[in-house]
Design an enzyme around this catalytic site. Structure first.
Site, short mmCIF file in Angstrom:
data_model
loop_
_atom_site.label_atom_id
_atom_site.label_comp_id
_atom_site.label_asym_id
_atom_site.label_seq_id
_atom_site.Cartn_x
_atom_site.Cartn_y
_atom_site.Cartn_z
CG HIS A 191 -12.14 -14.70 -23.41
ND1 HIS A 191 -10.81 -14.77 -23.76
CD2 HIS A 191 -12.19 -14.97 -22.07
CE1 HIS A 191 -10.09 -15.06 -22.67
NE2 HIS A 191 -10.91 -15.17 -21.63
CD GLU A 192 -15.29 -15.70 -19.71
OE1 GLU A 192 -15.01 -16.82 -19.26
OE2 GLU A 192 -14.59 -14.69 -19.48
CG HIS A 201 -12.02 -19.70 -20.55
ND1 HIS A 201 -10.67 -19.96 -20.57
CD2 HIS A 201 -12.14 -18.37 -20.26
CE1 HIS A 201 -10.00 -18.83 -20.32
NE2 HIS A 201 -10.88 -17.85 -20.14
CG HIS A 244 -14.00 -28.05 -18.97
ND1 HIS A 244 -15.32 -28.35 -18.73
CD2 HIS A 244 -13.29 -28.78 -18.06
CE1 HIS A 244 -15.39 -29.21 -17.73
NE2 HIS A 244 -14.18 -29.48 -17.30
ZN LIG Z 1 -10.62 -15.87 -19.72
#
Ligand SMILES: [Zn+2]
Length: 227
Positions: free
Chosen positions: A98-99, A102, A106
């Protein structure tokens, strides 16, 4: 938090938030004890996902704390908590993927993420100052309405931030699952529980938005019913 009869409006949202929290604890609790079938650690999976997207310049660091995992776009560092970093459970890998999602957002200039990041200072200000402004306004005379209105504007900024956070979080989880699948990092049997863990986490963000919207409604009622 301010106590008056409008607090009743909050109760359904708070109950939903408690339900969401319980769901997260149950699914995380269950799948933080189930190892993924390939035996990868969360850090290895995050690295593989980042590399598969060409994000070789994104570093992965280990940090202390529980659920402190996050991606820092300013320095391009994905930070995984002690509990996640070297862990090979389905829950830990779900968090790491999940990270990494991100980080991919970005890199791709995903608009809701950019919007959300630009709103952080305003949202913090709103969250800290909204209620003090409203309470100050309630104890003042006719001029108090201006403070209350300012409080409502500040609180609305914080709510807007939470609303924009929703698609960002859901999209990061969607990317996480897709990348785990595309890179052959998870078996079909591991993917389903990973989805459950991430869906439970998403539910807590939905609950937070509902609580905030009800709080905003309360502010309007408090303003319009003051003496
Ligand atoms: Zn998150």
């Amino acid at each position: 938090m301010f106590w008056d009869s409008t607090i009743i409006l909050l109760i359904p949202a708070l109950l939903f938030a408690m339900y969401a929290q319980a769901q997260v604890q149950t699914t995380f609790g269950r799948y933080s004890h189930v190892r993924n079938m390939y035996g990868y650690t969360a850090e290895q999976v995050a690295r593989r996902i980042l590399d598969s997207m060409g994000l070789y310049d994104v570093r992965i660091e280990r940090i202390p704390g529980n659920l402190t995992d996050h991606y820092d776009p300013r320095v391009k560092v994905l930070r995984l908590s002690d509990a996640v970093y070297g862990n090979d459970s389905i829950a830990a890998i779900g968090v790491a993927a999940h990270e990494a999602g991100h980080a991919v957002q970005h890199a791709k200039g995903y608009i809701p993420l950019l919007l959300r990041n630009s709103l952080v200072p305003v949202a913090n200000l709103g969250a800290n100052l909204a209620w003090p402004m409203v309470i100050l306004g309630l104890f003042m005379g006719s001029a108090g309405i201006h403070f209350i209105n300012l409080g409502i504007i500040l609180f609305s900024a914080a709510v807007l931030f939470q609303v924009i956070t929703l698609p960002v979080e859901i999209d990061a989880s969607r990317r996480a699952i897709a990348l785990l699948q595309a890179n052959g990092l998870f078996t079909r049997e591991d993917l389903e529980p990973a989805k459950k863990v991430l869906q439970a986490a998403a539910l807590t963000y939905v609950a937070a938005v509902l609580v905030s919207i009800m709080q905003l409604l309360r502010l309007f009622i408090i303003r319009d019913s003051r003496e």
